[in-house]
Structures are given as C-alpha cells and as structure tokens.
Design an enzyme around this catalytic site. Structure first.
Site, PDB file in Angstrom:
ATOM      1  N   LEU A  76      -9.926   8.569  35.466  1.00 51.80           N
ATOM      2  CA  LEU A  76     -10.113   7.525  36.480  1.00 51.80           C
ATOM      3  C   LEU A  76      -9.055   7.760  37.546  1.00 51.80           C
ATOM      4  CD1 LEU A  76     -10.677   4.079  34.676  1.00 51.80           C
ATOM      5  CD2 LEU A  76     -12.183   5.138  36.349  1.00 51.80           C
ATOM      6  N   ASP A  77      -9.454   7.800  38.811  1.00 53.52           N
ATOM      7  CA  ASP A  77      -8.483   7.998  39.894  1.00 53.52           C
ATOM      8  C   ASP A  77      -7.417   6.905  39.856  1.00 53.52           C
ATOM      9  OD1 ASP A  77      -9.830  10.223  40.800  1.00 53.52           O
ATOM     10  OD2 ASP A  77     -10.985   9.130  42.322  1.00 53.52           O
ATOM     11  N   PRO A  78      -6.204   7.191  40.347  1.00 54.10           N
ATOM     12  CA  PRO A  78      -5.127   6.187  40.326  1.00 54.10           C
ATOM     13  C   PRO A  78      -5.518   4.853  40.961  1.00 54.10           C
ATOM     14  CG  PRO A  78      -4.223   8.325  40.898  1.00 54.10           C
ATOM     15  CD  PRO A  78      -5.723   8.491  40.855  1.00 54.10           C
TER      16      PRO A  78
ATOM     17  N   ALA B  82      -8.410   3.531  41.044  1.00 47.99           N
ATOM     18  CA  ALA B  82      -9.489   2.879  40.289  1.00 47.99           C
ATOM     19  C   ALA B  82      -8.917   2.211  39.043  1.00 47.99           C
ATOM     20  CB  ALA B  82     -10.551   3.909  39.900  1.00 47.99           C
TER      21      ALA B  82
END
Length: 294
Positions: free
Chosen positions: A37-39, A41
């Site tokens: 998960l992107d930072p 998100a």
C-alpha cells in the site's frame, strides 16, 4: 507463531514500516506483507508470520476492494496529490449522468497502462526512479479486471467517492486518471483506502498503532483459515499420503466433488487434516503447496 494478522495501515507509513513493527511485537524475523500500500494510502494489509509467509503469493491473488476519492479537472504527474500539477481544467459542465456512465464503462476486463510513478521495473530500473529523473518511458498496457464499482457518491466534481473491487495488479491511480481522460477534463486521486483483501476486511483489522503481543496472539489467523477464499475439496486418506509425498495422482476415485481443471483448491483428507493447495490438470491432481502442520 505461524499465521496471518489482519493489520490496518495508517497513512504516512510504508508497508515495510508495518512489517518492521509486527516483527518487533512478534519478536521474530520471518514476517512479510501481502501487497504494497502506498504511504499516502491506508487500509487492510494482511501480514504473514512464520510458515504463513509461504502463502503470501496466494493472498496477493485475492480480489481487493478500495474506497477511492477523486477530483475532476486536475492532472498530476503521479496521478495523486503527491505529485506536481501538470494541468487544470474547468469540469463544472460535466453532469452526474456523464460521470456515472464514464465510471461504469470501466467495469470488466480492461487494458490498463501503469503509472510512471510505480515500482514496476523496466530494464532492471524501477519506473519511479526514471520518473524522478524526468524520464518517461513507454509502458505496455496490462489486462486487469474491475469486478464492480459501487457506492458512487458525487458530492461535487471536486469530490467523487466510489468502492472499486478489482484484480491483483490494478492501479487505482491509473483508473482515476483514465476516468478523467475519458471525460476530457483530467482527474486525480485524492484519497485511497483498501477496505478488503479477500476474506480480510477493514472492520476486523487491528490498527498497527494498537498492536500488542497479546492482541497478536488473540487475533492471529491460521494458515488454513487465511485461505478461505479457495474452494475446499476432500480426498481419501490413502490418496492424501500420495499427495503429501509430491505424487501427481490420476484417479477420479480420489475426490467426490467435481474438480475443475487448472483451479486451485484447499485440499483436506477425509479425516479432516488440511494438506495444502492443489490443482488438477490433464495428467492428474497434485499439491502445489504442501501446508500440513507438522
């Protein structure tokens, strides 16, 4: 400790940060997450411990559900608010019906071009590293599936929210960008939350900030339970012994259920013992991953 813990990742931390925190609490090194998960998100991030790290790839195959917010009339180089604004356009003339029709047109199996700001590699170099140098390269479109888009809320053209159920490999940022391009005004993702990963749901997740050794032991999910999304078949104990030893069995007496070709199943012996994941092909049935608890 072997199993999967359903973690809720907050914004502002990387998926590896979550793994490091679980390692500290569990006091063990063999820990891995099941899909970055992107930072910026947040959301559901199942984390595998011990022998459960063997099933990371299978959990990553699960359908995912994301709650996403997007804004029409703005495009950034990263397709989200982290990037530099490339263009802005007036989107006030776009009607709700046009927005709904456009969004729903993306449901199904589609070709999607991944964003430049992604961890995919080209000639051994990650795309985001090239993007940071101002280099844009051609990316091949990839087949992905959008199973459904539900709970669409159009508060204004500046704030559209929807729940997207999709396959592995889907970039929600690219979906937002493509919606904007189809409407000819551009779009940017403004928020992203993963609310489901297969059987792992937000309502049952433990916030990483709250994780303790006691909570971990109480809520860890067995390897068998973590694979609930795979259909179950039962085999005779005699055939089970062959499967345990890596033998591919070509004998229809082995199972009572209808078993499809090239589909992964959870495999049990008729005495209730869970063996692992197996698949049938033209030459017989074989365990792809032996997961029996010794």
């Amino acid at each position: 400790m072997n199993g999967v813990i359903n973690i809720y990742k907050n914004t502002g931390m990387t998926s590896f940060d979550v793994v490091a925190m679980v390692r500290r609490v569990a006091k063990m090194k063999k820990v891995g997450h099941t899909g970055t998960l992107d930072p910026e998100a947040s959301g559901v991030l199942p984390v595998c411990l011990g022998k459960a790290t063997k099933i990371i790839d299978y959990i990553m195959e699960n359908k995912k559900v994301y709650r996403v917010n997007l804004k029409l009339g703005m495009v950034t180089d990263t397709y989200d608010l982290e990037g530099e604004v490339l263009r802005e356009e007036d989107a006030s003339h776009i009607t709700k019906d046009e927005i709904l029709n456009c969004i729903n047109s993306f449901v199904g199996t589609i070709d999607q071009v991944p964003p430049m700001y992604s961890a995919l590699k080209q000639n051994g170099v990650r795309l985001y590293e090239l993007a940071r140098q101002g280099i844009e390269v051609h990316r091949e479109a990839r087949k992905i599936t959008i199973y459904s888009i539900e709970n669409i809320k159009i508060e204004s053209n500046d704030n559209i929210q929807m729940d997207v159920c999709c396959s592995k490999g889907t970039y929600i940022r690219s979906l937002c960008y493509d919606i904007g391009e189809k409407l000819n005004v551009g779009a940017t993702m403004t928020a992203l939350e993963r609310i489901q990963n297969g059987p792992f749901i937000k309502e049952e997740a433990i916030n990483i900030e709250d994780l303790t050794e006691e909570l971990l032991e109480k809520h860890i999910i067995s390897i068998e339970k973590a694979l609930d999304s795979f259909e179950k078949i039962t085999v005779n104990e005699k055939f089970g012994k062959l499967l345990r030893n890596g033998v591919k069995v070509f004998d229809n007496r082995m199972y009572s259920e209808e078993v499809e070709f090239n589909k992964l199943y959870r495999v049990y012996e008729d005495n209730g013992v869970f063996l692992g994941l197996g698949k049938r092909d033209e030459k017989g049935f074989k365990l792809e991953k032996l997961l029996i608890e010794e």
